[in-house]
Design a protein around this motif. Structure first.
Motif, PDB file in Angstrom:
ATOM      1  N   GLU A 123       0.824  -1.211   0.000  1.00  0.00           N
ATOM      2  CA  GLU A 123       0.000   0.000   0.000  1.00  0.00           C
ATOM      3  C   GLU A 123       0.862   1.267   0.000  1.00  0.00           C
ATOM      4  OE1 GLU A 123      -0.482  -2.481   2.083  1.00  0.00           O
ATOM      5  OE2 GLU A 123      -2.495  -3.275   1.691  1.00  0.00           O
ATOM      6  N   TYR A 124       1.974   1.207   0.740  1.00  0.00           N
ATOM      7  CA  TYR A 124       2.876   2.363   0.778  1.00  0.00           C
ATOM      8  C   TYR A 124       3.508   2.609  -0.592  1.00  0.00           C
ATOM      9  CZ  TYR A 124       6.762   5.421   1.875  1.00  0.00           C
ATOM     10  OH  TYR A 124       7.649   6.471   1.859  1.00  0.00           O
ATOM     11  N   ALA A 125       3.755   1.534  -1.343  1.00  0.00           N
ATOM     12  CA  ALA A 125       4.317   1.666  -2.691  1.00  0.00           C
ATOM     13  C   ALA A 125       3.367   2.425  -3.620  1.00  0.00           C
ATOM     14  CB  ALA A 125       4.621   0.289  -3.269  1.00  0.00           C
ATOM     15  N   VAL A 126       2.055   2.353  -3.325  1.00  0.00           N
ATOM     16  CA  VAL A 126       1.065   3.118  -4.095  1.00  0.00           C
ATOM     17  C   VAL A 126       0.952   4.540  -3.544  1.00  0.00           C
ATOM     18  CG1 VAL A 126      -1.366   3.218  -4.813  1.00  0.00           C
ATOM     19  CG2 VAL A 126      -0.215   1.005  -4.605  1.00  0.00           C
ATOM     20  N   LEU A 127       1.054   4.667  -2.228  1.00  0.00           N
ATOM     21  CA  LEU A 127       0.908   5.976  -1.580  1.00  0.00           C
ATOM     22  C   LEU A 127       2.068   6.916  -1.909  1.00  0.00           C
ATOM     23  CD1 LEU A 127      -0.520   7.837   0.554  1.00  0.00           C
ATOM     24  CD2 LEU A 127       0.920   6.709   2.274  1.00  0.00           C
ATOM     25  N   SER A 128       3.284   6.412  -1.898  1.00  0.00           N
ATOM     26  CA  SER A 128       4.481   7.254  -2.059  1.00  0.00           C
ATOM     27  C   SER A 128       4.463   8.090  -3.350  1.00  0.00           C
ATOM     28  CB  SER A 128       5.734   6.376  -1.991  1.00  0.00           C
ATOM     29  OG  SER A 128       6.889   7.167  -2.126  1.00  0.00           O
ATOM     30  N   PRO A 129       4.215   7.488  -4.532  1.00  0.00           N
ATOM     31  CA  PRO A 129       4.179   8.322  -5.752  1.00  0.00           C
ATOM     32  C   PRO A 129       3.024   9.318  -5.757  1.00  0.00           C
ATOM     33  CG  PRO A 129       3.571   6.049  -6.254  1.00  0.00           C
ATOM     34  CD  PRO A 129       4.092   6.059  -4.869  1.00  0.00           C
ATOM     35  N   TYR A 130       1.924   8.961  -5.082  1.00  0.00           N
ATOM     36  CA  TYR A 130       0.791   9.894  -5.019  1.00  0.00           C
ATOM     37  C   TYR A 130       1.165  11.145  -4.222  1.00  0.00           C
ATOM     38  CZ  TYR A 130      -3.726  11.868  -3.799  1.00  0.00           C
ATOM     39  OH  TYR A 130      -4.771  12.737  -3.618  1.00  0.00           O
TER      40      TYR A 130
END
Length: 256
Positions: A123-130
């Protein structure tokens, strides 16, 4: 070459004729994917804690509203102390805080978000670029505000939020909102493929134990042809299994 093809054909026929093998290769992973994949599709959204103290100003509120536009996450306001507890208990993906000296950070092109995580999950891998994408938008708006000294950054963000012109939802080529694929069925596919590989190795061992392998090697066929025939047969069997399972996953779970 025809000797290798004869062994490949024989092994594929022998394997695919067995009902138990068909159940193990195709039926079981499909059933498991439907049971656990359907359950996971109803799971809750990952939560992100946004640190917002009562003393903080309007600017942080406007930034929070921008972040909320990503509906893949559940955004909750929390104090710094509460956010720290939520992260340590792994109840949230991460805690996000706007840098204390925001104007200074914008001026010096530094990171404007302080992010705290317990561990870097999927989930963090999706959050970071956002978060990086949001920071880029704020940088761009700040550059425009600099040229128009009569407008403050918080007012500019407020007008942008009210206008509804910000769209940070991912879209595909058909201009439709993309969805995060359900990876649990894919996991079951890989798991059962590993079982099939193990089964292939054990079948060679059983033939060796029953002296079938020794009789094959003592035949006029060269041992390299025998080995290639077995290896290619199991390789093709793996591709057949993968093809069938991925076809089912693409139809029912949109995994490509």
């Amino acid at each position: 070459m025809h000797k290798i093809l004869a062994i490949i054909t024989l092994k594929l026929k022998e394997t695919l004729k067995s009902p138990l093998t068909l159940i193990f290769l195709f039926v079981m992973p499909i059933v498991f994917s439907f049971i656990f994949g359907s359950t996971a599709s109803d799971s809750k959204k990952p939560t992100v804690a946004f640190i917002l103290e009562p003393s903080q100003g309007k600017l942080d509120q406007e930034i929070f509203q921008i972040l909320e536009k990503n509906t893949k996450f559940l955004w909750v306001k929390a104090t710094e102390r509460d956010a720290k507890d939520l992260v340590s208990e792994e109840k949230v993906v991460a805690s996000v805080k706007v840098a204390n000296q925001l104007k200074s950070h914008l001026k010096e092109n530094k990171e404007i978000f302080d992010v705290t995580v317990y561990k870097k999950t999927e989930e963090y891998a999706v959050l970071s670029p956002y978060l990086k994408e949001t920071a880029t938008i704020i940088y761009q708006i700040n550059q425009g505000v600099k040229k128009q000294k009569s407008v403050s950054l918080s007012n500019a963000l407020n007008k942008l939020n009210e206008s509804g012109t910000i769209s940070l939802i991912e879209k595909n080529q058909d201009d439709q909102a993309s969805q995060q694929p359900n990876l649990i069925p894919l996991g079951f596919t890989i798991m059962f493929m590993m079982f099939a590989i193990s089964s292939s190795v054990s079948s060679i061992h059983l033939e060796y134990k029953d002296y079938t392998w020794q009789r094959l090697l003592s035949s006029p066929i060269h041992k390299i042809y025998v080995l290639l025939g077995y290896l290619v047969a199991y390789f093709l069997l793996g591709w057949i299994q993968l093809g069938v399972l991925l076809t089912v996953l693409s139809v029912f779970f949109h995994v490509y």
